[in-house]
Design an enzyme around this catalytic site. Sequence first.
Site, short mmCIF file in Angstrom:
data_model
loop_
_atom_site.label_atom_id
_atom_site.label_comp_id
_atom_site.label_asym_id
_atom_site.label_seq_id
_atom_site.Cartn_x
_atom_site.Cartn_y
_atom_site.Cartn_z
N GLY A 26 0.84 -1.20 0.00
CA GLY A 26 0.00 0.00 0.00
C GLY A 26 0.87 1.25 0.00
N THR B 152 4.91 2.25 6.41
CA THR B 152 3.52 1.91 6.68
C THR B 152 2.84 3.01 7.48
OG1 THR B 152 2.04 0.51 7.97
CG2 THR B 152 4.34 0.39 8.58
N ILE B 153 1.65 3.39 7.06
CA ILE B 153 0.90 4.38 7.86
C ILE B 153 0.46 3.73 9.17
CG2 ILE B 153 0.05 5.74 5.91
CD1 ILE B 153 -2.74 4.38 6.48
N ASP B 154 0.42 2.38 9.21
CA ASP B 154 -0.13 1.68 10.38
C ASP B 154 0.81 1.73 11.59
OD1 ASP B 154 -2.12 0.93 8.61
OD2 ASP B 154 -1.18 -0.99 8.13
N ARG C 6 -4.81 -1.69 10.18
CA ARG C 6 -4.78 -3.15 10.21
C ARG C 6 -4.93 -3.67 11.65
NH1 ARG C 6 -4.71 -5.86 6.00
NH2 ARG C 6 -4.11 -7.73 7.09
N GLU D 1 -9.98 0.03 12.25
CA GLU D 1 -10.61 -0.98 11.38
C GLU D 1 -10.42 -2.40 11.93
OE1 GLU D 1 -8.73 -0.76 7.51
OE2 GLU D 1 -6.76 -1.27 8.32
N ARG E 257 -24.26 8.15 13.48
CA ARG E 257 -23.78 8.07 12.09
C ARG E 257 -22.37 7.48 12.09
NH1 ARG E 257 -28.33 9.25 11.32
NH2 ARG E 257 -29.22 10.94 10.05
N ARG F 197 -4.08 7.99 3.34
CA ARG F 197 -2.79 7.70 2.68
C ARG F 197 -2.45 8.72 1.60
NH1 ARG F 197 -3.51 1.50 1.70
NH2 ARG F 197 -3.07 2.06 -0.44
O1 F6P Z 1 -1.25 -1.12 5.48
C1 F6P Z 1 -1.76 0.10 5.06
C2 F6P Z 1 -3.24 0.01 4.83
O2 F6P Z 1 -3.71 1.30 4.46
C3 F6P Z 1 -4.05 -0.55 6.00
O3 F6P Z 1 -4.26 0.40 7.02
C4 F6P Z 1 -5.31 -0.99 5.29
O4 F6P Z 1 -5.95 -2.05 6.00
C5 F6P Z 1 -4.79 -1.50 3.98
O5 F6P Z 1 -3.53 -0.89 3.77
C6 F6P Z 1 -5.69 -1.18 2.80
O6 F6P Z 1 -5.13 -1.78 1.68
P1 F6P Z 1 -5.58 -1.50 0.18
O7 F6P Z 1 -4.94 -0.21 -0.24
O8 F6P Z 1 -5.07 -2.66 -0.57
O9 F6P Z 1 -7.07 -1.38 0.17
#
Ligand code: F6P
Length: 342
Positions: free
Chosen positions: A10, A126-128, A172, A222, A266, A275
């Site tokens: 990603g 990674t943004i995570d 993630r 998520e 909501r 991202r």
């Molecule tokens: O690992 C980065 C991330 O943005 C996660 O936070 C997210 O679950 C996943 O990638 C989404 O992936 P894709 O861009 O394949 O939908």
Amino acid sequence: MKIGILTSGGDCPGLNAVIRGSVLQGVITYDAEFIGFRWGWKGVVEGDFMPITRHDVRGLSKQGGTILGSSRTNPFEGEGGGPENIQRMLDANGIDAIIAIGGEGTLTAARRLTDAGLHIVGVPKTIDNDLAATDYSFGFDTAVEIATEAIDRLRTTAESHGRCIVVEVMGRHVGWIALHSGMAGGAHAILIPEQPQSIDQICEWVESVRERGRAPLVVVAEGFHLDEMEEAHSHKGLDAFNRPRLGGIAERLAPIIEERTGIESRDTVLGHIQRGGAPSAYDRVLATRLGMHAVDAVYEHAWGSMVTLRGTDIKTVSIAEAVGSLNRVPQSRYDEAKILFG
Ligand code: F6P
């Protein structure tokens, strides 16, 4: 040396800053030559690359996305995949080493290829913020900024209507983006994968906010799951590495909260907006430094290693160490934040 760079997995704000940092360090300090593989490992497997000169990286650190393109291709699959085929392609084109910029999937593949003798150095992305061997990964700070701005905006519409808003952020299986954006945005509950909660507890927080005359704002990662759920909510199938694609928990929680508390609710899913766009100043600096040090690691022949942030220093660790475990939110950080809930 002729060095190939790839961005895989990603995308993440700061990828271009790594490319710029590497090229400037390589050209100025070592008189190196660079090529960029297109679309991550796909470009390696297919021998698809382009030259990157000093001129090409001019003004690049502030640009979001990646000029090379990215994909979740597995380098062990396909006609040109696997270590022997890749080495043949590298030899045929005089490429001495690869700098692989990626997350867990990319780095695991890099480690396996290095075990088979390929010359690869990793840069964590990674943004995570879920990679254990680095204090922070670039992209995380930008994602938190974006999520915090969204939370600030959601709060004004929530207050106008006296509603409960459940906002879902990425991350993630770890809750770093939720924890930091939730704390920064003054969330009334932060729900993270490391800390499953009961719906009763969530509704108790929401109701106590309403009793104080406020509009409850819940930030949910998520990967969060209620204590009665076996695993995180996923209804979008698997990714290229057979991992479930997460998302949708906010949509599940909001109607339950509304039904139980009677507060109109909501949900908002921030998704890939986290991202996109320009990296923060912090991420530009971190990414540039990691890129520069990755080139040093190449010239030290530190194959199978990854550059990493330790405190304020850039160090080198083995990729094996980096991909072995997840950087989870520790209990102490959650307990600290919990004081602010309700
Ligand atoms: O690992 C980065 C991330 O943005 C996660 O936070 C997210 O679950 C996943 O990638 C989404 O992936 P894709 O861009 O394949 O939908």
